[in-house]
Design a protein around this motif. Structure first.
Motif, PDB file in Angstrom:
ATOM      1  N   CYS A   1       0.827  -1.208   0.000  1.00  0.00           N
ATOM      2  CA  CYS A   1       0.000   0.000   0.000  1.00  0.00           C
ATOM      3  C   CYS A   1       0.864   1.263   0.000  1.00  0.00           C
TER       4      CYS A   1
ATOM      5  N   GLU B   1       0.224   4.292   1.036  1.00  0.00           N
ATOM      6  CA  GLU B   1       0.084   5.297   2.111  1.00  0.00           C
ATOM      7  C   GLU B   1       1.154   5.029   3.172  1.00  0.00           C
TER       8      GLU B   1
ATOM      9  N   CYS C   1       0.975   5.075   6.604  1.00  0.00           N
ATOM     10  CA  CYS C   1       0.439   4.890   7.961  1.00  0.00           C
ATOM     11  C   CYS C   1       1.497   4.184   8.830  1.00  0.00           C
TER      12      CYS C   1
ATOM     13  N   TYR D   1       1.546   2.764  11.630  1.00  0.00           N
ATOM     14  CA  TYR D   1       1.202   1.561  12.403  1.00  0.00           C
ATOM     15  C   TYR D   1       1.078   0.328  11.514  1.00  0.00           C
ATOM     16  N   CYS D   2       1.089   0.501  10.191  1.00  0.00           N
ATOM     17  CA  CYS D   2       0.534  -0.550   9.335  1.00  0.00           C
ATOM     18  C   CYS D   2       1.580  -1.487   8.742  1.00  0.00           C
TER      19      CYS D   2
ATOM     20  N   GLN E   1       1.146  -3.103   6.156  1.00  0.00           N
ATOM     21  CA  GLN E   1       0.944  -3.234   4.709  1.00  0.00           C
ATOM     22  C   GLN E   1       1.472  -2.057   3.891  1.00  0.00           C
ATOM     23  N   SER E   2       2.056  -1.066   4.595  1.00  0.00           N
ATOM     24  CA  SER E   2       2.549   0.125   3.905  1.00  0.00           C
ATOM     25  C   SER E   2       3.923  -0.142   3.287  1.00  0.00           C
TER      26      SER E   2
ATOM     27  N   ALA F   1      -5.647  -3.406   0.926  1.00  0.00           N
ATOM     28  CA  ALA F   1      -4.570  -2.441   1.183  1.00  0.00           C
ATOM     29  C   ALA F   1      -4.462  -1.485   0.001  1.00  0.00           C
ATOM     30  N   TRP F   2      -5.516  -0.757  -0.230  1.00  0.00           N
ATOM     31  CA  TRP F   2      -5.554   0.260  -1.283  1.00  0.00           C
ATOM     32  C   TRP F   2      -5.642   1.636  -0.629  1.00  0.00           C
TER      33      TRP F   2
ATOM     34  N   ARG G   1      -2.038  11.241   3.297  1.00  0.00           N
ATOM     35  CA  ARG G   1      -3.433  11.679   3.086  1.00  0.00           C
ATOM     36  C   ARG G   1      -3.872  12.497   4.295  1.00  0.00           C
TER      37      ARG G   1
HETATM   38 FE1  SF4 Z   1      -2.770   2.878   5.598  1.00  0.00          FE
HETATM   39 FE2  SF4 Z   1      -4.804   1.180   4.991  1.00  0.00          FE
HETATM   40 FE3  SF4 Z   1      -2.650   1.354   3.415  1.00  0.00          FE
HETATM   41 FE4  SF4 Z   1      -2.397   0.259   5.823  1.00  0.00          FE
HETATM   42  S1  SF4 Z   1      -3.610  -0.535   4.160  1.00  0.00           S
HETATM   43  S2  SF4 Z   1      -0.972   1.722   4.850  1.00  0.00           S
HETATM   44  S3  SF4 Z   1      -3.868   1.483   7.004  1.00  0.00           S
HETATM   45  S4  SF4 Z   1      -4.117   2.991   3.855  1.00  0.00           S
END
Ligand code: SF4
Ligand code: SAM
Ligand code: DTB
Length: 326
Positions: A52, A54, A56, A58-59, A61-62, A100-101, A168
């Motif tokens: 992904c 973004e 974030c 905490y994530c 998947q980023s 994860a978009w 974002r």
């Molecule tokens: Fe952020 Fe959602 Fe992407 Fe994780 S999956 S980085 S929470 S936008």
């Protein structure tokens, strides 16, 4: 789109009440609006994992974080519907699909998600998605496919937000929330606790959530899962009584909502979870995995519900009516 009647100071006063008074008040509100024995069981599935764009913090998947997650392409519709069927068999009444978009893009992938939504709806389950930012037209297409609810969180206070996400804005989130509301889809909107935010930030988040108009139908309360390779991995866990306070305040301010214990339950004792249920939490995610992180398994949750005398809630229940005196 926000209600002006609730002041930040009102929420501050509530938040700082003696803990047991606060829990007692929340329990009374909960019992006036819901059957206090009901617990909604929901299952999550990551239909498109990792990669992904973004940031974030905490994530797992980023692409900005150095986690060892394998990126996966969008699952096939059949696989997703098979998972939904299994979730239903295991007692879940709500199935939530996460991708994860950063945002939904029109095209074949979105068309397939619409197909998944219709398929799950046809199984007589509540169906929820969390796919990132959404236009009004996309929200309408999800609604037409049978979507019950859309999950898009505020995550934290507007002031603390820039410490967590820079790709974002808070306003982007509010815009998506507005598009969901315009399409007549129920909003699932909450946040994450334990990211190093202050008590004032938690109060501001709760104030903001309760001021949304209409209020969220579902409020996920996530406790940070400190994923290795993310900037937040080394954080001290939040004091558990702060978590309880947030749940109680959410219940009092949003009496009709489902207050959903989401990420982080694996690290929370069953006694603390019981106190959260008393304070008005009435939904949990079940199954071994959330999207990418572990969750208490089915047996642990079945035992916990049995020990506490709680029962799985039936789907599509409208229960904003006072419970019969027990
Ligand atoms: Fe952020 Fe959602 Fe992407 Fe994780 S999956 S980085 S929470 S936008
Ligand atoms: N990509 C979409 C988005 O962010 O809008 C949907 C998926 S995202 C994983 C859904 C929510 O999960 C996030 O808004 C966040 O609140 C929560 N979440 C993600 N990772 C978490 C973690 N490590 N600990 C606690 N909550 C987390
Ligand atoms: C939400 O607020 N919590 C759920 C749901 N919405 C999609 C997701 C929690 C994800 C926790 C981290 C993970 O498993 O990757």
């Amino acid at each position: 789109m926000t209600k002006q009647s609730l002041s930040l100071q009102d929420v501050e006063i509530l938040y700082h009440k003696p803990l047991l008074d606060l829990v007692y008040e929340a329990a009374a509100v909960h019992r006036a609006h819901h059957d206090s024995r009901d617990m909604q069981l929901c299952t999550l599935l990551s239909i498109k994992t990792g990669g992904c764009a973004e940031d974030c913090k905490y994530c797992s998947q980023s692409i900005y974080n150095n986690t060892d997650l394998e990126k996966e392409i969008l699952l096939k519709t059949d696989e997703v519907l098979e998972s939904a069927r299994k979730a239903k068999e295991a007692g879940s009444t709500r199935f939530c699909m996460g991708a994860a978009w950063p945002r939904v893009l029109d095209g074949r992938a979105f068309d397939r998600v619409l197909e998944m939504v219709s398929g799950v709806k046809a199984m007589d389950m509540e169906v929820c998605c969390t796919l990132g930012m959404l236009t009004e037209d996309q929200a309408q297409r999800l609604k037409d496919a049978g979507l019950t609810a859309y999950n898009h969180n505020l995550d934290t206070s507007e002031e603390f937000y820039e410490n967590i996400i820079t790709t974002r804005t808070y306003q982007d989130r509010l815009d998506t929330i507005e598009n969901v509301a315009k399409a007549g889809i129920s909003l699932c909107c909450g946040g994450i606790l334990g990211m190093g935010e202050s008590q004032e930030d938690r109060i501001a988040l709760l104030h903001r959530l309760a001021s949304l108009d209409p209020q969220p139908e579902s409020v996920p309360i996530n406790m940070l899962v400190p994923v290795a390779g993310t900037p937040l991995e080394g954080l001290e866990p939040l004091d558990i009584f702060e978590w309880i306070r947030c749940i109680a305040v959410a219940r009092i301010l949003m009496p009709q909502a489902m207050v959903r214990l989401s990420a982080g339950r694996l690290a929370i004792s069953k006694e603390a979870q019981a106190l959260a249920f008393l304070a008005g939490a009435n939904a949990i995610f079940t199954g071994e995995k959330l999207l990418t992180t572990p969750n208490p398994g089915k047996d642990a949750d079945t035992d916990l519900l049995a020990e506490l005398g709680l029962q799985p809630r039936v789907p599509f229940k409208e229960d904003d009516s006072a419970q019969e005196a027990a």
